[in-house]
Design an enzyme around this catalytic site. Structure first.
Site, mmCIF file in Angstrom:
data_model
loop_
_atom_site.group_PDB
_atom_site.id
_atom_site.type_symbol
_atom_site.label_atom_id
_atom_site.label_comp_id
_atom_site.label_asym_id
_atom_site.label_seq_id
_atom_site.Cartn_x
_atom_site.Cartn_y
_atom_site.Cartn_z
ATOM 1 N N HIS A 59 -9.875 -5.643 -0.287
ATOM 2 C CA HIS A 59 -10.573 -5.029 -1.419
ATOM 3 C C HIS A 59 -11.600 -5.993 -2.013
ATOM 4 C CE1 HIS A 59 -8.176 -1.422 -1.623
ATOM 5 N NE2 HIS A 59 -7.043 -2.081 -1.818
ATOM 6 N N HIS B 267 -4.281 -7.562 2.219
ATOM 7 C CA HIS B 267 -4.659 -6.250 1.685
ATOM 8 C C HIS B 267 -5.576 -6.413 0.473
ATOM 9 C CE1 HIS B 267 -3.817 -1.958 0.485
ATOM 10 N NE2 HIS B 267 -4.149 -2.473 -0.692
ATOM 11 N N GLU B 268 -5.146 -7.238 -0.474
ATOM 12 C CA GLU B 268 -5.953 -7.442 -1.676
ATOM 13 C C GLU B 268 -7.248 -8.182 -1.355
ATOM 14 O OE1 GLU B 268 -5.219 -5.773 -4.098
ATOM 15 O OE2 GLU B 268 -3.117 -5.311 -3.692
#
Length: 259
Positions: A64, A60-61
């Site tokens: 980004h 997820h990170e």
């Protein structure tokens, strides 16, 4: 940054590879447990879900960070965000510890603390894409896990597939929670560039209370019921019964049987 340096920046860290291996070990134990609820089943699903969730937090990170990097924020490589190393996150407790606690208490896939990215120089559309990249990863993982469960489910190995279904369920909880237009969450961050500057300034202080909102969502029966209603609806669209995910939740959170 040189081409060699760029390749080094996006190379998965040993810790991330270790988490992948631990997820596989948990899956193997769950597979060996077959359809029998026994200590091996609890251990296997617990390890697979916890390690698998940590893997998804890293991804997820990374979503980004990688999107920001593609749009010009090359500082994310210097900060190590592209290595998928959980130690590089902004706050280990918020990024890893708190999500684990929420899974233990209520079976919610709580997003971790966001990585620091520089988006001030990007276009409005690109800033929105950076914010949506993380939830997109959760959606992709949920679809992959649910598709595998739908196509490959075998009652003889029901323990494994219950764990996989629960891990997919956690991805959907993270997706729905993250997309809420609440300051401090990705949903608001995606909308923020489109707001008037004075509106952005007025709402900026509310970002520090994002954790409080998550706790209210967790504790308030009405909000909690609405939230899980949306998650169950999305889950059922896959054709996989949410009862399978519920069974996986019991196996992963085995202490909930007694407490």
């Amino acid at each position: 940054m040189s081409e060699t340096g760029q390749r080094e920046s996006v190379r998965p860290s040993p810790i991330f590879l270790g988490l992948l291996g631990l997820t596989a070990v948990g899956g193997a134990l769950a597979w060996l447990a077959g359809e029998t609820v026994q200590p091996l089943a609890y251990a296997g699903v617990f390890v697979m879900v916890i390690a698998g969730w940590l893997v998804s937090l890293c991804l997820h990170e990374f979503g980004h960070a990688f999107t920001a990097w593609r749009f010009g924020d090359h500082d994310v490589a210097v900060r190590g965000y592209l290595t998928l190393d959980p130690r590089r996150y902004s706050h280990p407790m918020l990024s890893l510890g708190l999500p684990m606690l929420f899974i233990a208490l209520g079976g919610i896939g709580l997003p971790g603390a966001a990585v620091y990215v520089h988006t001030w120089f990007m276009t409005t559309a690109r800033r929105t894409l950076v914010s949506l990249a993380g939830p997109t990863v959760n959606l992709a993982l949920a679809m992959l896990l649910l598709a595998a469960t739908r196509l490959l489910f075998d009652p003889i190995h029901a323990v494994l597939w219950a764990g996989v279904a629960f891990l997919a369920f956690l991805q959907l909880t993270a997706l729905v929670l993250n997309l809420l237009p609440i300051p401090g969450l990705d949903g608001y961050a995606a909308l923020e560039p489109h707001l008037r500057p004075e509106t952005q300034r007025a709402l900026a202080p509310a970002k520090q209370f994002a954790l409080v909102f998550r706790l209210v969502l967790f504790l308030a029966p009405t909000l909690n019921g609405w939230f899980f209603g949306v998650v169950y609806w999305l889950f059922d669209l896959s054709g996989v019964s949410h009862r399978l995910a519920a069974a996986g939740s019991v196996l992963a959170r085995f202490w909930s049987i007694w407490f």
